[in-house]
Design an enzyme around this catalytic site. Structure first.
Site, PDB file in Angstrom:
ATOM      1  N   SER A   1      -3.203  -3.681  -3.071  1.00 47.25           N
ATOM      2  CA  SER A   1      -2.214  -2.698  -2.312  1.00 47.25           C
ATOM      3  C   SER A   1      -3.544  -1.267  -2.212  1.00 47.25           C
ATOM      4  O   SER A   1      -4.418  -1.272  -2.834  1.00 47.25           O
ATOM      5  CB  SER A   1      -1.656  -1.531  -3.859  1.00 47.25           C
ATOM      6  OG  SER A   1      -1.535  -0.540  -3.936  1.00 47.25           O
TER       7      SER A   1
ATOM      8  N   ASP B   1      -3.754   2.382  -1.996  1.00 46.01           N
ATOM      9  CA  ASP B   1      -3.505   3.807  -2.379  1.00 46.01           C
ATOM     10  C   ASP B   1      -4.560   4.585  -1.829  1.00 46.01           C
ATOM     11  O   ASP B   1      -5.474   5.012  -2.530  1.00 46.01           O
ATOM     12  CB  ASP B   1      -3.326   3.689  -3.773  1.00 46.01           C
ATOM     13  CG  ASP B   1      -2.013   1.886  -4.389  1.00 46.01           C
ATOM     14  OD1 ASP B   1      -1.724   1.860  -3.582  1.00 46.01           O
ATOM     15  OD2 ASP B   1      -3.152   1.320  -6.086  1.00 46.01           O
TER      16      ASP B   1
ATOM     17  N   SER C   1       0.568  -1.316   0.055  1.00 44.42           N
ATOM     18  CA  SER C   1      -0.004   0.053  -0.636  1.00 44.42           C
ATOM     19  C   SER C   1       1.238   1.066  -0.060  1.00 44.42           C
ATOM     20  O   SER C   1       2.430   1.212   0.356  1.00 44.42           O
ATOM     21  CB  SER C   1      -0.767   0.193   1.215  1.00 44.42           C
ATOM     22  OG  SER C   1      -1.731  -0.633   1.223  1.00 44.42           O
TER      23      SER C   1
END
Length: 356
Positions: free
Chosen positions: A279, A281, A241
């Site tokens: 991930s 983000d 992340s």
């Protein structure tokens, strides 16, 4: 096309054409300070990082803010109310995934200490804690962080910002190398004025083969330079992340700050991110140009905002400062060995090996 040798890109890249502030850090935005507490003890490799927008009580002197969820694989606290009201009322805290509740409680306790009627005669407070998963290097199940660590990070906050494997970045991995905290700033002409945009990132994402280093795609060459054991540890899908925090002294409202936050994704993409399935983000932007009073009896500020058609310089500064901050996070990180002997190599060590 054969990727360029990593030895051709061993220097620290300078991103973009805009000038940086004197510190090349988020703290080039006047009033912003950053503090870290780092735990580095065998299997415990973690920490907390705190960003203060100003020196006042943030509960009583809120700042406008906006957020952009680029990929929502995350366990943060406080984003829903931030998006609804467009303001910060605590410092921004960064930590590991399992420490989010403890740090949020620490933020609440700090607000109650400063404002004893919080949640009684006064409204409750909206803690804001953003996270990445440092479980590869850190024994995340120990949940080692608590009130004292958050308070210590607040107490040591200043303009100088250590980078790399510090604070919340201690146990983080980026491009399957050592990641962590990075910061940068850019100054942009806007109409007849000049404003600063500063970025701080918690970088914990990316596949090594995709790494782009100041426009040079060096990931494939670096993969070949890894030892067999490290190459095996780097195999598999992306599960990281990144948190990207932008500060500016430009007078923007919450909607405009949301637009600014979305431009963080441009800087992130340039480094080789594809916003993978696992991930998280997330970008957040705030302005220090004015504060919003907590109590309804206080007058709201009358602010001349930047005209919508003049935002491009700030957008450029946001993209460039985020990319530079990611570069700094990788550049300053050291090799760290943590839980069960897991190791993440420092990028600079790998660049030196590839060039040798």
């Amino acid at each position: 096309m054969t990727p360029p040798r990593a030895s051709a890109a061993t220097a620290l890249p300078r991103i973009g054409l805009l000038d940086a502030g004197p510190l090349d850090a988020i703290t080039d935005v006047a009033g912003v300070t950053v503090g870290h507490v780092t735990l580095a003890d065998g299997p415990v490799q973690t920490g907390v990082t705190v960003i203060h927008p100003h020196a006042l009580d943030p509960y009583r002197n809120k700042v406008p803010a906006g957020a952009a969820v680029i990929n929502g694989f995350g366990k943060s606290v406080g984003l829903v109310q931030l998006e609804e009201l467009g303001q910060l009322e605590t410092p921004i805290a960064l930590t590991n995934t399992f420490s989010v509740p403890a740090v949020a409680q620490a933020q609440i306790r700090e607000c109650v200490r400063a404002n004893p009627e919080t949640g009684r005669a006064l409204p409750t407070v909206n803690p804001l804690v953003l996270e990445c998963n440092d479980g590869f290097l850190n024994d995340i199940q120990r949940m080692a962080l608590g009130d004292d660590h958050y308070r210590a990070a607040c107490d040591c906050a200043g303009a100088q910002v250590p980078q790399g494997a510090v604070g919340a970045g201690r146990g983080m991995s980026s491009f399957q190398l050592k990641g962590g905290i990075g910061t940068a700033s850019r100054r942009a002409p806007v109409g007849g004025a000049r404003y600063t945009v500063g970025a701080l990132v918690l970088a914990n994402y990316g596949l090594l083969q995709n790494l782009v280093w100041g426009s040079a795609p060096i990931g494939a060459s670096l993969s070949a330079a890894l030892e067999a054991e490290a190459r095996a540890a780097a195999a598999g899908p992306e599960k990281g992340s990144i948190i990207m925090v932008l500060a500016t002294d430009a007078p923007l409202d919450a909607r405009q700050l949301g637009r600014l936050a979305r431009r963080a994704a441009a800087g992130l993409a340039r480094t080789g991110s594809v916003y993978g399935h696992g991930s998280g983000d997330i970008a957040l932007a705030f302005s220090t140009a004015y504060t919003l009073p907590h109590l309804p009896g206080a007058a709201m500020p009358a602010v001349a905002l930047v005209h919508e058609t003049l935002l491009d310089g700030l957008f450029q500064a946001a993209a460039d400062s985020v990319e530079q901050a990611i570069v700094h996070a990788l550049w300053h990180a050291e090799t760290v060995t943590g839980r069960q002997g897991h190791c993440r190599r420092a990028l600079r060590d790998l660049l030196a090996r590839a060039a040798g």
